[in-house]
Design an enzyme around this catalytic site. Structure first.
Site, PDB file in Angstrom:
ATOM      1  N   TYR A  73      14.636   4.337  25.915  1.00  9.48           N
ATOM      2  CA  TYR A  73      13.476   4.118  26.696  1.00  9.48           C
ATOM      3  C   TYR A  73      13.673   3.725  27.980  1.00  9.48           C
ATOM      4  CZ  TYR A  73      10.982   4.434  22.190  1.00  9.48           C
ATOM      5  OH  TYR A  73      10.327   4.741  21.148  1.00  9.48           O
TER       6      TYR A  73
ATOM      7  N   ASN B  13      19.207  -3.012  25.613  1.00  3.44           N
ATOM      8  CA  ASN B  13      18.968  -1.842  24.913  1.00  3.44           C
ATOM      9  C   ASN B  13      20.222  -0.759  25.012  1.00  3.44           C
ATOM     10  OD1 ASN B  13      16.849  -2.880  23.667  1.00  3.44           O
ATOM     11  ND2 ASN B  13      15.205  -1.729  24.885  1.00  3.44           N
TER      12      ASN B  13
ATOM     13  N   ASN C  26      13.576  -9.735  16.987  1.00  5.27           N
ATOM     14  CA  ASN C  26      13.998  -8.531  16.161  1.00  5.27           C
ATOM     15  C   ASN C  26      14.975  -8.621  15.212  1.00  5.27           C
ATOM     16  OD1 ASN C  26      12.776  -8.060  18.971  1.00  5.27           O
ATOM     17  ND2 ASN C  26      13.124  -5.654  18.125  1.00  5.27           N
ATOM     18  N   ASN C  27      14.651  -7.879  14.078  1.00  6.10           N
ATOM     19  CA  ASN C  27      15.545  -7.856  12.978  1.00  6.10           C
ATOM     20  C   ASN C  27      16.300  -6.478  12.756  1.00  6.10           C
ATOM     21  OD1 ASN C  27      14.134  -9.807  10.158  1.00  6.10           O
ATOM     22  ND2 ASN C  27      13.664 -10.048  12.244  1.00  6.10           N
TER      23      ASN C  27
ATOM     24  N   TYR D 220      -0.142  -3.941  19.041  1.00  6.53           N
ATOM     25  CA  TYR D 220       0.375  -4.401  17.703  1.00  6.53           C
ATOM     26  C   TYR D 220       0.652  -5.994  17.866  1.00  6.53           C
ATOM     27  CZ  TYR D 220       4.368  -6.352  15.227  1.00  6.53           C
ATOM     28  OH  TYR D 220       5.266  -7.114  14.344  1.00  6.53           O
TER      29      TYR D 220
ATOM     30  N   LYS E  19      -1.114  -9.197  15.735  1.00  8.77           N
ATOM     31  CA  LYS E  19      -0.225 -10.227  15.318  1.00  8.77           C
ATOM     32  C   LYS E  19      -0.635 -11.841  15.734  1.00  8.77           C
ATOM     33  CE  LYS E  19       2.628 -10.113  12.621  1.00  8.77           C
ATOM     34  NZ  LYS E  19       2.620  -9.791  10.885  1.00  8.77           N
TER      35      LYS E  19
ATOM     36  N   ARG F 120      17.109   4.408  14.251  1.00  7.28           N
ATOM     37  CA  ARG F 120      17.007   5.658  14.756  1.00  7.28           C
ATOM     38  C   ARG F 120      18.112   6.229  15.511  1.00  7.28           C
ATOM     39  NH1 ARG F 120      13.259   7.762  19.920  1.00  7.28           N
ATOM     40  NH2 ARG F 120      13.182   9.918  19.414  1.00  7.28           N
TER      41      ARG F 120
ATOM     42  N   ALA G 259       0.908  -1.205  -0.015  1.00 10.66           N
ATOM     43  CA  ALA G 259       0.222   0.007  -0.122  1.00 10.66           C
ATOM     44  C   ALA G 259       0.771   1.366  -0.054  1.00 10.66           C
ATOM     45  CB  ALA G 259      -0.956   0.065   1.368  1.00 10.66           C
ATOM     46  N   LEU G 260       2.180   1.260   0.204  1.00  5.37           N
ATOM     47  CA  LEU G 260       2.925   2.346   0.208  1.00  5.37           C
ATOM     48  C   LEU G 260       2.461   3.266   1.394  1.00  5.37           C
ATOM     49  CD1 LEU G 260       4.212   2.919  -3.403  1.00  5.37           C
ATOM     50  CD2 LEU G 260       5.529   1.705  -1.667  1.00  5.37           C
TER      51      LEU G 260
HETATM   52  P1  NAD Z   1       7.718  -2.532   7.972  1.00  4.02           P
HETATM   53  O1  NAD Z   1       6.911  -1.503   8.444  1.00  4.02           O
HETATM   54  O2  NAD Z   1       9.126  -1.898   7.591  1.00  4.02           O
HETATM   55  O3  NAD Z   1       6.927  -2.795   6.208  1.00  4.02           O
HETATM   56  C1  NAD Z   1       5.689  -3.016   6.237  1.00  4.02           C
HETATM   57  C2  NAD Z   1       5.058  -2.910   4.929  1.00  4.02           C
HETATM   58  O4  NAD Z   1       3.825  -3.308   4.717  1.00  4.02           O
HETATM   59  C3  NAD Z   1       5.233  -1.437   4.332  1.00  4.02           C
HETATM   60  O5  NAD Z   1       5.819  -1.416   2.896  1.00  4.02           O
HETATM   61  C4  NAD Z   1       3.791  -0.988   4.275  1.00  4.02           C
HETATM   62  O6  NAD Z   1       3.957  -0.064   3.195  1.00  4.02           O
HETATM   63  C5  NAD Z   1       3.091  -2.377   4.006  1.00  4.02           C
HETATM   64  N1  NAD Z   1       1.855  -2.095   4.385  1.00  4.02           N
HETATM   65  C6  NAD Z   1       1.429  -1.817   5.576  1.00  4.02           C
HETATM   66  N2  NAD Z   1       0.026  -1.731   5.554  1.00  4.02           N
HETATM   67  C7  NAD Z   1      -0.492  -2.255   4.266  1.00  4.02           C
HETATM   68  C8  NAD Z   1      -1.746  -2.388   3.706  1.00  4.02           C
HETATM   69  N3  NAD Z   1      -2.915  -2.477   4.416  1.00  4.02           N
HETATM   70  N4  NAD Z   1      -1.777  -3.275   2.366  1.00  4.02           N
HETATM   71  C9  NAD Z   1      -0.540  -3.546   1.786  1.00  4.02           C
HETATM   72  N5  NAD Z   1       0.618  -3.195   2.409  1.00  4.02           N
HETATM   73  C10 NAD Z   1       0.784  -2.628   3.614  1.00  4.02           C
HETATM   74  O7  NAD Z   1       7.656  -3.760   8.497  1.00  4.02           O
HETATM   75  P2  NAD Z   1       8.755  -4.932   8.713  1.00  4.02           P
HETATM   76  O8  NAD Z   1       9.506  -4.634   9.839  1.00  4.02           O
HETATM   77  O9  NAD Z   1       9.513  -5.210   7.416  1.00  4.02           O
HETATM   78  O10 NAD Z   1       7.768  -6.237   9.218  1.00  4.02           O
HETATM   79  C11 NAD Z   1       7.333  -7.099   8.115  1.00  4.02           C
HETATM   80  C12 NAD Z   1       6.433  -8.268   8.887  1.00  4.02           C
HETATM   81  O11 NAD Z   1       7.494  -9.036   9.694  1.00  4.02           O
HETATM   82  C13 NAD Z   1       5.479  -7.816   9.770  1.00  4.02           C
HETATM   83  O12 NAD Z   1       4.260  -8.621   9.532  1.00  4.02           O
HETATM   84  C14 NAD Z   1       5.988  -8.005  11.223  1.00  4.02           C
HETATM   85  O13 NAD Z   1       5.067  -8.232  11.984  1.00  4.02           O
HETATM   86  C15 NAD Z   1       7.123  -8.916  10.956  1.00  4.02           C
HETATM   87  N6  NAD Z   1       7.905  -9.154  11.849  1.00  4.02           N
HETATM   88  C16 NAD Z   1       8.919  -7.948  11.943  1.00  4.02           C
HETATM   89  C17 NAD Z   1      10.064  -8.098  12.770  1.00  4.02           C
HETATM   90  C18 NAD Z   1      11.028  -6.811  12.908  1.00  4.02           C
HETATM   91  O14 NAD Z   1      12.046  -7.045  13.785  1.00  4.02           O
HETATM   92  N7  NAD Z   1      10.742  -5.788  12.147  1.00  4.02           N
HETATM   93  C19 NAD Z   1      10.332  -9.388  13.403  1.00  4.02           C
HETATM   94  C20 NAD Z   1       9.212 -10.359  13.320  1.00  4.02           C
HETATM   95  C21 NAD Z   1       8.148 -10.263  12.520  1.00  4.02           C
HETATM   96  O1  DAU Z   2      10.351  -8.718  18.449  1.00  2.00           O
HETATM   97  C1  DAU Z   2       9.781  -8.790  17.086  1.00  2.00           C
HETATM   98  C2  DAU Z   2       9.488  -7.298  16.984  1.00  2.00           C
HETATM   99  O2  DAU Z   2      10.765  -6.471  16.813  1.00  2.00           O
HETATM  100  C3  DAU Z   2       8.674  -7.056  15.619  1.00  2.00           C
HETATM  101  O3  DAU Z   2       7.453  -7.688  15.671  1.00  2.00           O
HETATM  102  C4  DAU Z   2       8.279  -5.648  15.614  1.00  2.00           C
HETATM  103  O4  DAU Z   2       7.741  -5.356  14.176  1.00  2.00           O
HETATM  104  C5  DAU Z   2       9.601  -4.641  15.685  1.00  2.00           C
HETATM  105  O5  DAU Z   2       9.389  -3.452  15.556  1.00  2.00           O
HETATM  106  C6  DAU Z   2      10.298  -5.007  16.868  1.00  2.00           C
HETATM  107  O6  DAU Z   2       9.668  -4.470  18.087  1.00  2.00           O
HETATM  108  P1  DAU Z   2      10.346  -3.653  19.119  1.00  2.00           P
HETATM  109  O7  DAU Z   2       9.270  -3.056  19.855  1.00  2.00           O
HETATM  110  O8  DAU Z   2      10.989  -4.731  19.889  1.00  2.00           O
HETATM  111  O9  DAU Z   2      11.216  -3.010  18.371  1.00  2.00           O
HETATM  112  P2  DAU Z   2      11.589  -1.412  18.469  1.00  2.00           P
HETATM  113  O10 DAU Z   2      12.577  -1.204  17.528  1.00  2.00           O
HETATM  114  O11 DAU Z   2      10.615  -0.422  18.120  1.00  2.00           O
HETATM  115  O12 DAU Z   2      12.251  -1.318  19.737  1.00  2.00           O
HETATM  116  C7  DAU Z   2      13.376  -2.067  20.188  1.00  2.00           C
HETATM  117  C8  DAU Z   2      13.640  -1.927  21.633  1.00  2.00           C
HETATM  118  O13 DAU Z   2      14.562  -0.691  21.930  1.00  2.00           O
HETATM  119  C9  DAU Z   2      12.382  -1.916  22.607  1.00  2.00           C
HETATM  120  O14 DAU Z   2      13.010  -2.281  23.903  1.00  2.00           O
HETATM  121  C10 DAU Z   2      12.244  -0.364  22.697  1.00  2.00           C
HETATM  122  C11 DAU Z   2      13.695   0.536  22.657  1.00  2.00           C
HETATM  123  N1  DAU Z   2      13.718   1.661  22.028  1.00  2.00           N
HETATM  124  C12 DAU Z   2      13.165   1.928  20.812  1.00  2.00           C
HETATM  125  C13 DAU Z   2      12.848   3.160  20.277  1.00  2.00           C
HETATM  126  C14 DAU Z   2      12.559   3.426  18.978  1.00  2.00           C
HETATM  127  C15 DAU Z   2      14.358   2.626  22.629  1.00  2.00           C
HETATM  128  O15 DAU Z   2      15.042   2.396  23.898  1.00  2.00           O
HETATM  129  N2  DAU Z   2      14.520   3.890  22.129  1.00  2.00           N
HETATM  130  C16 DAU Z   2      13.963   4.145  20.818  1.00  2.00           C
HETATM  131  O16 DAU Z   2      14.196   5.119  20.354  1.00  2.00           O
END
Ligand code: NAD
Ligand code: DAU
Length: 335
Positions: free
Chosen positions: A204, A246, A176-177, A147, A151, A190, A34-35
């Site tokens: 945080y 963290n 966490n990726n 969130y 999920k 960030r 959906a961008l």
């Molecule tokens: P992201 O926020 O970087 O990307 C999400 C993408 O989905 C974006 O390109 C956005 O435009 C698109 N999107 C959002 N709503 C939409 C909609 N209604 N229709 C179509 N597209 C839509 O997310 P990410 O970090 O790449 O995470 C991808 C998946 O992996 C998610 O399902 C998330 O729950 C899961 N996940 C993420 C992490 C992590 O650490 N980031 C870890 C485990 C699982």
């Molecule tokens: O565990 C998998 C999840 O990891 C995914 O499902 C989520 O999509 C992904 O966003 C991530 O969730 P977190 O909440 O763990 O990630 P986030 O990057 O928001 O924060 C990582 C940790 O760092 C968390 O303990 C909050 C802390 N934090 C975050 C931010 C943005 C800070 O201390 N300072 C910050 O500025």
């Protein structure tokens, strides 16, 4: 093989498409995204001429049905993914993560299409810092944030569709990726971009929270392993034994970027902040033989820092709006 990848203008999905086209050149990839604020077409630079890109919403049932009918495999990454956003405005999380998943699995069952569901370790809630346990596939669901609740709900929909309708599905729950092309709202990008801008990183609360870091390419090789060899109906946890708190992550970023490791601020804590995540990926490793490639967090983090330094044109357009959003809810806390 025809593959429909949702959410591939985002962090993990875009890296999945790059990896797929590099390792499976015969794959015919369609991306549905959906961008939203989190999606960037620039994340698909270099492969856009090799894929079909459809801008659209996973909550659009007719569009989803048409695209699923024309594919052999769905890999569903699209989601609202940021916990902090889910605390200020949960509605899009319900719509995208629940309704979107519902549309995809309904289409996949009607058209008998193989489906892989991307999920998170956050569905299991959190662990105490001193708890020797880690999450396994048998850990009860106990999500904390809007969130993670959406999920968890989406995972349960998939499980029900497997049992009731014989949906040909697998599920993965990853920790966490980190890596290239992650939105600057997330913790690691960030702080890296703050340091580039001469701004102190923001931690945080006390900063004791632990996350189990895995490189995005390791997540994606695991996803392919599950699609290729996983058992239908099964859930697999993905993790690479990467627990770090963290504070240590922020100190390491500062050190790797040539700054004083003390040069960060404590800010307002996240409401309901999960304390610790930790994955036991034993099933994936022993049953399917997967192993991670990136075993050294320091080296993976350095490579990620190098990517953000070299790719300011990618992240600069999203930085100001992201920090403006944070400024409305967070302030520096004296310690
Ligand atoms: P992201 O926020 O970087 O990307 C999400 C993408 O989905 C974006 O390109 C956005 O435009 C698109 N999107 C959002 N709503 C939409 C909609 N209604 N229709 C179509 N597209 C839509 O997310 P990410 O970090 O790449 O995470 C991808 C998946 O992996 C998610 O399902 C998330 O729950 C899961 N996940 C993420 C992490 C992590 O650490 N980031 C870890 C485990 C699982
Ligand atoms: O565990 C998998 C999840 O990891 C995914 O499902 C989520 O999509 C992904 O966003 C991530 O969730 P977190 O909440 O763990 O990630 P986030 O990057 O928001 O924060 C990582 C940790 O760092 C968390 O303990 C909050 C802390 N934090 C975050 C931010 C943005 C800070 O201390 N300072 C910050 O500025």
């Amino acid at each position: 093989m025809r593959i429909l990848v949702t959410g591939a203008a985002g962090f993990i999905g875009s890296n999945f498409v790059h990896l797929t086209l590099a390792t499976r050149p015969e794959a015919q990839v369609t991306v549905l995204d959906a961008l939203t604020y989190a999606g960037a077409l620039a994340s698909l630079d270099g492969v856009l001429d090799r894929i079909d890109f459809v801008q659209g919403d996973v909550a659009d049932a007719a569009l989803v049905d048409r695209l699923v009918a024309a594919t052999d495999l769905v890999v569903h990454f699209a989601a609202e993914s940021h916990n902090d956003n889910s605390l200020t405005d949960p509605r899009p999380f319900v719509q995208t993560n629940l309704v979107g998943t519902y549309n995809l699995i309904e289409a996949a069952r009607h058209h008998r299409v193989r489906y892989h569901h991307i999920s998170t370790d956050e569905v299991y809630g959190d662990l105490e810092l001193d708890d020797p346990k880690r999450f396994t596939e048998d850990t009860p669901y106990n999500p904390s944030s809007p969130y993670s609740a959406t999920k968890a709900g989406s995972d349960l929909l998939v499980r029900a569709w497997v049992r009731s309708f014989d949906l040909q599905a697998t599920i993965s729950n990853c920790s966490n990726n980190y890596g290239p092309r992650q939105h600057v709202e997330k913790f690691i990008p960030r702080q890296i971009t703050n340091v580039i801008d001469g701004v102190r990183p923001k931690l945080y609360g006390e900063g004791l929270n632990v996350r189990d870091w895995i490189h995005v390419d390791d997540h994606n090789t695991a996803v392919w392993t599950i699609i290729d060899t996983g058992r239908i109906g099964e859930t697999y946890l993905i993790g690479a034994d990467g627990e770090v708190n963290n504070t240590d992550v922020i100190r390491l970023i500062l050190e790797l970027m040539g700054r004083s490791p003390e040069g960060y601020d404590h800010v307002t804590d996240r409401a309901g902040h999960d304390l610790r995540y930790a994955i036991d990926a034993g099933r994936l490793r022993t049953e399917l033989g997967w192993t991670p490639h990136y075993r050294n967090f320091r080296e993976g983090l350095q490579a990620t820092i190098d990517w953000y330094v070299a790719n300011e044109a990618w992240w600069r357009p999203m930085k100001d709006a992201t920090e403006a959003k944070y400024a409305a809810t967070q302030s520096v806390v004296a310690r």
